[in-house]
Design a protein around this motif. Sequence first.
Motif, short mmCIF file in Angstrom:
data_model
loop_
_atom_site.label_atom_id
_atom_site.label_comp_id
_atom_site.label_asym_id
_atom_site.label_seq_id
_atom_site.Cartn_x
_atom_site.Cartn_y
_atom_site.Cartn_z
N TYR A 1 -22.44 19.77 11.13
CA TYR A 1 -22.12 19.42 12.36
C TYR A 1 -21.03 20.66 12.64
CZ TYR A 1 -18.76 15.63 14.61
OH TYR A 1 -18.95 15.00 15.90
N VAL B 1 -23.15 12.94 10.04
CA VAL B 1 -22.78 12.27 10.92
C VAL B 1 -23.07 11.00 11.91
CG1 VAL B 1 -21.10 12.69 12.80
CG2 VAL B 1 -21.13 14.62 10.98
N LYS C 1 -19.46 18.49 7.17
CA LYS C 1 -20.95 18.16 6.91
C LYS C 1 -22.09 17.98 7.85
CE LYS C 1 -17.18 13.71 5.99
NZ LYS C 1 -16.08 15.05 6.89
N ASP D 1 -14.42 18.63 8.98
CA ASP D 1 -15.27 17.55 9.63
C ASP D 1 -17.09 19.16 9.89
OD1 ASP D 1 -14.07 15.37 9.53
OD2 ASP D 1 -13.46 15.42 11.06
N TRP D 2 -16.47 19.95 9.55
CA TRP D 2 -17.56 20.78 10.40
C TRP D 2 -18.14 20.91 9.26
CZ3 TRP D 2 -18.51 25.39 8.09
CH2 TRP D 2 -17.60 25.66 7.01
N LEU E 1 -14.67 11.68 13.28
CA LEU E 1 -15.29 13.22 13.29
C LEU E 1 -15.12 14.30 14.22
CD1 LEU E 1 -17.35 11.86 10.33
CD2 LEU E 1 -15.49 12.45 10.43
N LYS E 2 -14.73 15.09 14.28
CA LYS E 2 -14.72 16.28 14.93
C LYS E 2 -14.89 17.52 15.01
CE LYS E 2 -9.97 13.89 16.94
NZ LYS E 2 -8.57 14.22 16.79
N THR E 3 -15.46 18.28 15.29
CA THR E 3 -16.07 19.32 15.57
C THR E 3 -14.52 20.56 15.42
OG1 THR E 3 -16.45 19.51 18.11
CG2 THR E 3 -18.44 19.71 16.70
N TYR F 1 -18.69 5.62 4.27
CA TYR F 1 -18.31 4.80 5.99
C TYR F 1 -18.85 3.80 7.15
CZ TYR F 1 -16.12 9.54 5.88
OH TYR F 1 -15.44 10.71 5.43
N ASN G 1 -11.90 6.10 11.44
CA ASN G 1 -11.76 8.05 11.32
C ASN G 1 -12.61 8.37 12.67
OD1 ASN G 1 -11.73 9.32 8.04
ND2 ASN G 1 -11.66 6.52 7.56
#
Length: 287
Positions: free
Chosen positions: A82, A122, A117, A114-115, A103-105, A143, A101
Amino acid sequence: MIAGTSTGGIIALGLGKGETAGDILKLYTDHGEEIFPPEPERKGVQKVVGDWWKFGRNVSGVRYDAQALTRQLERTFGSQLYGESKRRLVIPTFDAHTKVNVLKTPHHGDFQIDWQKRMVDVALATSAAPTYLPPHRIGTQVYADGGVWANNPVMLALVDALTCYDLDRHKVRILSLGCGSGELRMSEKQISRGGQWDWRDIVNVAMELSSQNADGQAKLLVGPERFCRLDIPDQVHPIPLDDVKTAKAILPGEGKRLFDEGREELASFFDNPRPTYPAFYGPRKSS
């Protein structure tokens, strides 16, 4: 910044990877029937028996396994993380504890986890639509589809942008893309009786209303002249999530029509391509 929920999350990931919109479209047009196999056509007694069997199967378990979708996503994203996305991404999901949740860069110093993953994970997490596909496990976490609570992620992106950066909200511009909606009207049975059966489609209604609310809030914050919304007009019979045949017959043409009608306004979103963002963590971390 690009935000996407469920199938929109897959599109956002593709754009973040550097794929063109045309390339991403082929994932759906070339492999849609593999991911959501159509039911065989039946007539007479076979149809009645088949419909009841399908109903019982859908009540007791998910309609599809995720093997075909996983296979296509792995072909698209491979082992990319990610954190390798070239664009800032905001992708909602929710976990087994029913906690939201996003999920963010790694476009901010606080986004440290998160990066790591895989992009495939994702994508599977945000698109694990309840009753259609099973929840997706990433390590010890489980998830499911972010559309349950953020079917339209526009406010997630706007809030993230305003809190991560020193921005004047009146200088933010938003392009919001819908995926079609049905007519929202209370039926006579809902008004007169109001039982669970009459309101069995309440989840769809809730998602549509929450989407309208998100667009309305974003428009108020940035100003209507800086907010562009493209969506297919209300349909009497919305396309089911797994009806690939109808989607392929209608949606590409409708998308082209919307683009042609809004070509001048849309051009202003793309006439000044931005450089890739500086990452705080991961393989793209700035030196």
